[in-house]
Scaffold this motif. Sequence first.
Motif, mmCIF file in Angstrom:
data_model
loop_
_atom_site.group_PDB
_atom_site.id
_atom_site.type_symbol
_atom_site.label_atom_id
_atom_site.label_comp_id
_atom_site.label_asym_id
_atom_site.label_seq_id
_atom_site.Cartn_x
_atom_site.Cartn_y
_atom_site.Cartn_z
ATOM 1 N N PRO A 236 0.820 -1.228 0.000
ATOM 2 C CA PRO A 236 0.000 0.000 0.000
ATOM 3 C C PRO A 236 0.847 1.269 0.000
ATOM 4 N N ILE A 237 1.899 1.307 0.825
ATOM 5 C CA ILE A 237 2.846 2.423 0.854
ATOM 6 C C ILE A 237 4.251 1.823 0.898
ATOM 7 N N PRO A 238 5.299 2.617 0.659
ATOM 8 C CA PRO A 238 6.665 2.057 0.657
ATOM 9 C C PRO A 238 7.161 1.703 2.061
ATOM 10 N N CYS A 239 6.645 0.620 2.581
ATOM 11 C CA CYS A 239 7.028 0.111 3.900
ATOM 12 C C CYS A 239 7.240 -1.385 3.739
ATOM 13 N N TYR A 240 8.507 -1.826 3.804
ATOM 14 C CA TYR A 240 8.839 -3.195 3.395
ATOM 15 C C TYR A 240 9.590 -3.942 4.495
ATOM 16 N N PRO B 253 0.705 11.662 -0.959
ATOM 17 C CA PRO B 253 -0.460 12.153 -0.203
ATOM 18 C C PRO B 253 -0.754 11.334 1.051
ATOM 19 N N GLU B 254 -0.166 10.148 1.198
ATOM 20 C CA GLU B 254 -0.413 9.326 2.391
ATOM 21 C C GLU B 254 0.285 9.864 3.635
ATOM 22 N N TYR B 255 1.217 10.799 3.464
ATOM 23 C CA TYR B 255 1.998 11.309 4.588
ATOM 24 C C TYR B 255 1.564 12.731 4.950
ATOM 25 N N ARG B 256 1.722 13.065 6.237
ATOM 26 C CA ARG B 256 1.396 14.397 6.739
ATOM 27 C C ARG B 256 2.512 14.874 7.667
ATOM 28 N N LEU B 257 3.034 16.063 7.366
ATOM 29 C CA LEU B 257 4.011 16.712 8.234
ATOM 30 C C LEU B 257 3.248 17.724 9.084
ATOM 31 N N LEU B 258 3.164 17.476 10.382
ATOM 32 C CA LEU B 258 2.333 18.287 11.270
ATOM 33 C C LEU B 258 3.180 18.968 12.339
ATOM 34 N N ASP C 75 -6.758 7.446 6.764
ATOM 35 C CA ASP C 75 -7.778 7.243 5.734
ATOM 36 C C ASP C 75 -7.157 6.819 4.414
ATOM 37 N N ARG C 76 -6.126 7.545 4.007
ATOM 38 C CA ARG C 76 -5.495 7.256 2.716
ATOM 39 C C ARG C 76 -4.742 5.915 2.747
ATOM 40 N N VAL C 77 -4.086 5.640 3.859
ATOM 41 C CA VAL C 77 -3.353 4.379 3.968
ATOM 42 C C VAL C 77 -4.322 3.200 3.930
ATOM 43 N N LEU C 78 -5.446 3.356 4.614
ATOM 44 C CA LEU C 78 -6.442 2.286 4.630
ATOM 45 C C LEU C 78 -6.975 2.016 3.228
#
Length: 665
Positions: free
Chosen positions: A95-99, A174-179, A208-211
Amino acid sequence: MLAESIIRIGRPIVHSDLPIQQRIRWLTDVDSENCKNFFQHVFLIELEEDAAAFHFIEVGSVEGKTFVPNKLRNNAFPILYPNGGNPLHPQGVYPIPCYLMYEAHIRAMNQPDSFAAEVIFPRLKNSISYREKNEEQLREIARRVSECIAPHFDYFIKQEKQLGILYIYDHSLPEYRLLENRYEDDDRYLWIAESRLSPGKQLHIDGDRVLAGIVEAKFMEAKTLGSASNAISTFTNQEEKEVASIYNKFWLWMSPTWEMPRSIYWGKEEWTRGIKVDRASYEAFLYGTQLLKQITVPVTSAILKEMFAPVASAEAKRHMKPSSFESIFGVPFVLSLLKDDSEQLYHKYKRILNQSDKSESDIHLEILAGINKVIPPLSDEYRLMIVYYSGELSKGDMHVRKVIEDVVPSTATLLQNIIKEINRKELFHIVNILRCNPDKEYHRLRSLPSLLANAYGPGYVWSSLQAVLHRQTVTTQRLYKNTAIKLLELALKEDDWGMREELVFHYGFLAFYSRYQAEVVQRDERVNTVADWERFIEDYHAGDVSLSQLQSAEELGFVTGLLLRQFSNSYRFKTGKDYVKQRVMKFGSKLTPDMIWKFGVLRCEELAKQWSMNLGKKFHFVLAQVLLGFLEAEQAQTLRLDKDKFMTAFWSGYLIYHKVKEEEQ
């Protein structure tokens, strides 16, 4: 169809208020026992335009000798554990670049060119986040990541085996947020770490986006075994924009390497010729499989032994160990007959997951099915289904043993209450009359599977369980046959206590059978229980046994057992020997009604005179009635037709008999 039931379970969860963080836990492997050590070495690469930063993170801590992941943080690392295949190669869609990184990957991190080309690039190609990128752009990202890791190799490499996670935090995705602040209790934003490219700010993922990416990744995996556009879904029966195969790595009941469920006329990527699933149904399928995985439990080892140990040999069963049997898993399904019942059904699922809140009114599946799960009380607007399988689901090596569908909750509750009451009340009376140990645990009577297996044998476990849970008629013929065989085996070994315990089960099952026929099947069928034999004993000691009471083989056998036990007591007093074992069973390893009649009962009068036994008038009166009973039974052929009932009742009378005061004097 099993898949349809799983989808019915998953739909209420899709539309429920299940938190996003919990959904990510369900649809990834962050909480898998197989993955806990990967969180010990997290290689987080932060990318923003031309800049890159390396983070080395440990998400958890060592407790004793075991590494325990941090449950408050690990769901921000949505990893997927490979099921089958070579884990060193890219597995499925990410789903995202996490391996996940294995030892061979980590050892290769000091060689940036090969690590980028052979490890990172193939995984980037299979990542939902980067599907709009071309190969040249992906190779550039892989190069930047590998060159960012390599200078730190000596810092993180260890002598012992290492497992880890490569996490690429690309600020452009868009799956990431810098807060500005660190969100820890927020349901949508999940905190990863503090940024090094923007110190003081915090790195998060958008739940939401990751899901959505996780569901999309799984649907793309399903499409590898077949897909179609504008086709009728097998589950909605409507035309859908896109359909795919039912393939799912969470529930490998249809593995691509298993040829059996696939028609020989399908190609390897043509599974949609059998089942077509639309996207919404597939999402429900994902949630359904994850719920079922969480409530799947093995059949209790003690019950497993009772279910599959040899039933016709007490000695063989005694030496069997629970570890001798292949593990069997049970999966309970709760299905609603109503269409608009999502909210209530979801709350029932939560009760099933939370097993701490139990009550007597719950449906206890350990009693009914041999699996340690509790189902909250259900009305008959629901149905229970139980799937038994063996093998390893995670490897696609799943073998369905039995699917029991459409169990009515009121039937399950009634059966449960009958078994409970027999163990609480009637068992004590049975144990008392057979003079057994009242403190002993009689496991065979504790659950429905062990009751049926010990009565009918392991070859009839599934069919008899199916029949009883559906209020169908069962018989006692095989019960009497198995009991008679075991009693003879134990009698030849002079194991009186073993015989008594076999009879405890026999009459315990008959107590269950009697109530099952009357209350569940609602059929009038009478069987002789210990209460009936107590009345016979009273008549016997009073000398009131008449020929009319000896019309069945079972009743004749029981009174014969009483008679020969009384005679044997006097014979032992005169000779020091056991009458039945010396005179009746001396001809080998078998004992039949005919032998008991001709070598036992017929010789009582002769031997009583020979040894001057003062047996009393009542004994001789009953002896005369029994002899007449044998003559009538011989003419009616009941001794041959109901041999097992006669032998079981004979040993029952023989072992239940107790002396009266006159005999003791």
